[in-house]
Design a protein around this motif. Structure first.
Motif, PDB file in Angstrom:
ATOM      1  N   GLU A  51     -49.438  23.469  74.186  1.00  0.00           N
ATOM      2  CA  GLU A  51     -48.555  22.303  74.123  1.00  0.00           C
ATOM      3  C   GLU A  51     -47.932  22.098  72.743  1.00  0.00           C
ATOM      4  O   GLU A  51     -47.108  21.203  72.560  1.00  0.00           O
ATOM      5  CB  GLU A  51     -49.309  21.027  74.546  1.00  0.00           C
ATOM      6  CG  GLU A  51     -50.615  20.795  73.827  1.00  0.00           C
ATOM      7  CD  GLU A  51     -51.820  21.286  74.627  1.00  0.00           C
ATOM      8  OE1 GLU A  51     -51.728  22.379  75.249  1.00  0.00           O
ATOM      9  OE2 GLU A  51     -52.842  20.574  74.619  1.00  0.00           O
ATOM     10  N   ASP A  52     -48.322  22.900  71.774  1.00  0.00           N
ATOM     11  CA  ASP A  52     -47.666  22.865  70.471  1.00  0.00           C
ATOM     12  C   ASP A  52     -46.397  23.721  70.450  1.00  0.00           C
ATOM     13  O   ASP A  52     -45.666  23.717  69.448  1.00  0.00           O
ATOM     14  CB  ASP A  52     -48.617  23.369  69.375  1.00  0.00           C
ATOM     15  CG  ASP A  52     -49.812  22.461  69.164  1.00  0.00           C
ATOM     16  OD1 ASP A  52     -50.938  22.999  69.018  1.00  0.00           O
ATOM     17  OD2 ASP A  52     -49.635  21.229  69.153  1.00  0.00           O
ATOM     18  N   THR A  53     -46.150  24.427  71.521  1.00  0.00           N
ATOM     19  CA  THR A  53     -44.970  25.282  71.593  1.00  0.00           C
ATOM     20  C   THR A  53     -43.698  24.475  71.462  1.00  0.00           C
ATOM     21  O   THR A  53     -43.524  23.459  72.139  1.00  0.00           O
ATOM     22  CB  THR A  53     -44.959  26.067  72.916  1.00  0.00           C
ATOM     23  OG1 THR A  53     -46.073  26.965  72.932  1.00  0.00           O
ATOM     24  CG2 THR A  53     -43.673  26.856  73.078  1.00  0.00           C
ATOM     25  N   GLY A  54     -42.805  24.936  70.604  1.00  0.00           N
ATOM     26  CA  GLY A  54     -41.538  24.243  70.421  1.00  0.00           C
ATOM     27  C   GLY A  54     -40.841  24.753  69.176  1.00  0.00           C
ATOM     28  O   GLY A  54     -41.293  25.710  68.531  1.00  0.00           O
ATOM     29  N   VAL A  55     -39.759  24.097  68.843  1.00  0.00           N
ATOM     30  CA  VAL A  55     -39.021  24.418  67.621  1.00  0.00           C
ATOM     31  C   VAL A  55     -39.399  23.395  66.552  1.00  0.00           C
ATOM     32  O   VAL A  55     -39.342  22.187  66.797  1.00  0.00           O
ATOM     33  CB  VAL A  55     -37.500  24.405  67.861  1.00  0.00           C
ATOM     34  CG1 VAL A  55     -36.766  24.756  66.564  1.00  0.00           C
ATOM     35  CG2 VAL A  55     -37.132  25.383  68.963  1.00  0.00           C
ATOM     36  N   TYR A  56     -39.783  23.904  65.404  1.00  0.00           N
ATOM     37  CA  TYR A  56     -40.219  23.048  64.305  1.00  0.00           C
ATOM     38  C   TYR A  56     -39.132  22.979  63.246  1.00  0.00           C
ATOM     39  O   TYR A  56     -38.580  24.013  62.845  1.00  0.00           O
ATOM     40  CB  TYR A  56     -41.534  23.584  63.732  1.00  0.00           C
ATOM     41  CG  TYR A  56     -42.704  23.292  64.626  1.00  0.00           C
ATOM     42  CD1 TYR A  56     -42.845  23.925  65.864  1.00  0.00           C
ATOM     43  CD2 TYR A  56     -43.676  22.350  64.256  1.00  0.00           C
ATOM     44  CE1 TYR A  56     -43.915  23.635  66.707  1.00  0.00           C
ATOM     45  CE2 TYR A  56     -44.742  22.061  65.088  1.00  0.00           C
ATOM     46  CZ  TYR A  56     -44.851  22.705  66.310  1.00  0.00           C
ATOM     47  OH  TYR A  56     -45.907  22.406  67.144  1.00  0.00           O
ATOM     48  N   TYR A  57     -38.861  21.759  62.803  1.00  0.00           N
ATOM     49  CA  TYR A  57     -37.780  21.513  61.859  1.00  0.00           C
ATOM     50  C   TYR A  57     -38.311  20.857  60.586  1.00  0.00           C
ATOM     51  O   TYR A  57     -39.125  19.936  60.639  1.00  0.00           O
ATOM     52  CB  TYR A  57     -36.738  20.585  62.460  1.00  0.00           C
ATOM     53  CG  TYR A  57     -36.017  21.124  63.658  1.00  0.00           C
ATOM     54  CD1 TYR A  57     -36.493  20.881  64.937  1.00  0.00           C
ATOM     55  CD2 TYR A  57     -34.842  21.859  63.521  1.00  0.00           C
ATOM     56  CE1 TYR A  57     -35.831  21.366  66.051  1.00  0.00           C
ATOM     57  CE2 TYR A  57     -34.172  22.345  64.628  1.00  0.00           C
ATOM     58  CZ  TYR A  57     -34.670  22.101  65.889  1.00  0.00           C
ATOM     59  OH  TYR A  57     -34.017  22.583  66.987  1.00  0.00           O
ATOM     60  N   CYS A  58     -37.792  21.299  59.487  1.00  0.00           N
ATOM     61  CA  CYS A  58     -38.036  20.652  58.206  1.00  0.00           C
ATOM     62  C   CYS A  58     -36.957  19.592  58.001  1.00  0.00           C
ATOM     63  O   CYS A  58     -35.788  19.819  58.336  1.00  0.00           O
ATOM     64  CB  CYS A  58     -37.981  21.713  57.105  1.00  0.00           C
ATOM     65  SG  CYS A  58     -38.303  21.100  55.449  1.00  0.00           S
ATOM     66  N   ASN A  59     -37.354  18.468  57.469  1.00  0.00           N
ATOM     67  CA  ASN A  59     -36.427  17.350  57.267  1.00  0.00           C
ATOM     68  C   ASN A  59     -36.626  16.746  55.886  1.00  0.00           C
ATOM     69  O   ASN A  59     -37.759  16.626  55.422  1.00  0.00           O
ATOM     70  CB  ASN A  59     -36.660  16.295  58.354  1.00  0.00           C
ATOM     71  CG  ASN A  59     -36.050  14.944  58.025  1.00  0.00           C
ATOM     72  OD1 ASN A  59     -36.713  14.072  57.493  1.00  0.00           O
ATOM     73  ND2 ASN A  59     -34.779  14.771  58.349  1.00  0.00           N
TER      74      ASN A  59
END
Length: 121
Positions: A91-99
């Motif tokens: 469930e941690d699958t996804g796209v991670y973004y720095c902000n």
């Protein structure tokens, strides 16, 4: 202007770990004005959510959903922010973004291009 470039995503088995890095660059005056550094993620079918954040002064918060597994730190000398993700779950699958946010009456938000994290056996 501020530029953010993420790296470190990939495919990992459940229980594994990944370390995401984000290089923060730009004109000195803008970088010095950043009030918040954050990691967000976009999981399919869900709204983008923050998972970790740190103020310019170093106060760190980790989202409850990942609090026991994710660690956030910032290296001021290298202008990088890092998200260490342990015991990863599907469930941690996804796209991670720095902000990065320059706070104020009219906040300015900068985003990286995102890095894909896939947790699967």
């Amino acid at each position: 202007q501020v530029q953010l470039v993420e790296s470190g995503g990939g495919l990992v088995q459940p229980g594994g770990r990944l370390q995401l890095s984000c290089v923060v660059s730009g004109d000195v005056s803008s970088v010095k004005r950043i009030g918040w550094f954050r990691w967000y993620r976009q999981i399919p079918g869900r709204e983008r959510e923050w998972v970790a954040r740190q103020t310019q002064m170093g106060t760190t918060n980790i989202a409850e959903s990942v609090k026991d597994r994710f660690i956030f730190w910032r290296d001021i000398t290298k202008n990088t922010v890092t998200l260490q993700m342990n015991n990863l779950k599907p469930e941690d699958t996804g796209v991670y973004y720095c902000n990065a946010e320059i706070s104020g009456l009219n906040p300015i938000n900068y985003w990286g291009q995102g890095t894909q994290v896939t947790v699967s056996s």
